[in-house]
Design an enzyme around this catalytic site. Structure first.
Site, mmCIF file in Angstrom:
data_model
loop_
_atom_site.group_PDB
_atom_site.id
_atom_site.type_symbol
_atom_site.label_atom_id
_atom_site.label_comp_id
_atom_site.label_asym_id
_atom_site.label_seq_id
_atom_site.Cartn_x
_atom_site.Cartn_y
_atom_site.Cartn_z
ATOM 1 N N TRP A 11 0.815 -1.224 0.000
ATOM 2 C CA TRP A 11 0.000 0.000 0.000
ATOM 3 C C TRP A 11 0.847 1.272 0.000
ATOM 4 C CZ3 TRP A 11 -4.491 -0.924 4.074
ATOM 5 C CH2 TRP A 11 -5.327 -1.940 3.602
ATOM 6 N N LYS A 12 2.131 1.137 0.275
ATOM 7 C CA LYS A 12 3.039 2.293 0.354
ATOM 8 C C LYS A 12 2.514 3.293 1.403
ATOM 9 C CE LYS A 12 4.615 1.392 -4.299
ATOM 10 N NZ LYS A 12 5.193 1.919 -5.543
ATOM 11 N N HIS A 99 13.143 -2.212 -0.996
ATOM 12 C CA HIS A 99 12.307 -1.709 -2.087
ATOM 13 C C HIS A 99 13.024 -0.569 -2.809
ATOM 14 C CE1 HIS A 99 8.898 0.179 -4.166
ATOM 15 N NE2 HIS A 99 8.296 -0.983 -4.056
ATOM 16 N N GLU A 177 11.865 -6.065 -9.561
ATOM 17 C CA GLU A 177 11.145 -4.865 -9.994
ATOM 18 C C GLU A 177 12.037 -4.029 -10.911
ATOM 19 O OE1 GLU A 177 10.031 -2.341 -6.748
ATOM 20 O OE2 GLU A 177 11.985 -2.459 -5.777
ATOM 21 N N SER A 223 4.234 -2.007 -12.074
ATOM 22 C CA SER A 223 3.033 -1.618 -12.810
ATOM 23 C C SER A 223 2.140 -2.816 -13.123
ATOM 24 C CB SER A 223 3.415 -0.887 -14.106
ATOM 25 O OG SER A 223 4.186 0.271 -13.823
ATOM 26 N N GLY A 244 1.712 -2.728 -6.424
ATOM 27 C CA GLY A 244 1.786 -1.416 -5.789
ATOM 28 C C GLY A 244 0.470 -0.669 -5.857
ATOM 29 N N GLY A 245 0.415 0.354 -6.700
ATOM 30 C CA GLY A 245 -0.746 1.237 -6.779
ATOM 31 C C GLY A 245 -2.064 0.525 -7.005
#
Length: 263
Positions: A11-12, A99, A177, A223, A244-245
């Site tokens: 979720w960052k 990360h 990544e 992504s 991620g997002g």
């Protein structure tokens, strides 16, 4: 190796309120707990871990909590740091280490990442080691092409895993990544991801042995969406995904999980 894909939500620094965090976690947990063909790990910000843990159902055997970082020390005068012991107390089973955003914005180097991995393992947390190259390919002074992935990833593996025993390496998850493919509109193709996974296993074979290398889970992160999830898991042969997002949208994240397990 467990053949179930491992799907990790990072979720960052989101969401910004407890109410939003509880709603997002509850929405995801309600749906993905039904999907027994995958292992799910949610990594919310530290401040929301307790709330998320309280919402975790006792029968959610395929659903775990993880953290986004941890300290290299267990306790002491280290202002702002989060101890692995604290994370275990909050119900975490996994922790993201190294990360690309930690490496870039907080200048974390391989020596520090190596120390964090060792401390996490000592406290029975499974490290999710992130690595990857910043640029796609470059050229040397003679104009000859350089494979940035093998150069950078090879160095990171050797330094980040320094002193990690064969018995402990099996507890580590590796997330590839390619930084150049994140938010740039230049996607990493499944073929490129597969080459990276094969290179990582080749390097692990050199550092340990082939049997151990085959048991280490390798994930793709960069992504990830519901449109390309299956390409990386089924097409590139990855053991899972670091999302991620897209993990901030419960509906999209559930679709990613469903896509990853669809035959």
């Amino acid at each position: 190796m467990d053949q179930k894909p491992l799907i990790i939500a990072n979720w960052k620094m989101n969401p910004t309120t407890q109410k939003e965090a509880e709603h997002l976690f509850g929405s995801v947990e309600k749906e993905v707990r039904k999907i027994k063909e995958a292992e799910i790990v949610i990594c919310p910000p530290f401040v929301w871990l307790e709330e998320c843990h309280s919402l975790l159902g006792s029968d959610a055997s395929n659903f775990q909590l993880g953290a986004q970082d941890c300290s290299w020390e267990e306790k002491g005068a280290y202002t702002s740091q989060i101890s692995p012991l604290m994370l275990k107390n909050l119900g975490c089973q996994y922790v993201i280490i190294g990360h690309s955003e930690r490496r870039k914005y907080f200048q974390e180097n391989d020596e520090l990442i190596n120390r964090k991995i060792k401390t996490a393992l000592k406290n029975r947390l499974r490290p999710i080691l992130c690595l990857g190259e910043e640029v796609r390919d470059t050229f040397d002074s003679q104009g000859q092409p350089l494979n940035e992935m093998s150069l950078k990833v090879g160095q990171q593996l050797e330094k980040d895993l320094l002193g990690i025993s064969a018995a402990k390496i099996r507890e580590i998850i590796i997330a590839y990544e390619p930084i150049w493919a994140i938010g740039t509109g230049v996607p990493c193709s499944p073929d490129e991801a597969m080459k990276a996974a094969l290179f990582i296993r080749k390097t692990l074979t050199k550092l340990y042995n082939r049997l151990i290398a085959e048991k280490v889970k390798i994930l793709y992160g960069g992504s990830v969406t519901s449109q390309n999830a299956a390409d990386y898991v089924k097409g590139a042969g990855m053991n899972g995904l670091l999302v991620g997002g897209a993990s901030l949208n419960a509906t999209e994240f559930v679709k990613i999980v469903e896509s990853a397990v669809r035959q």
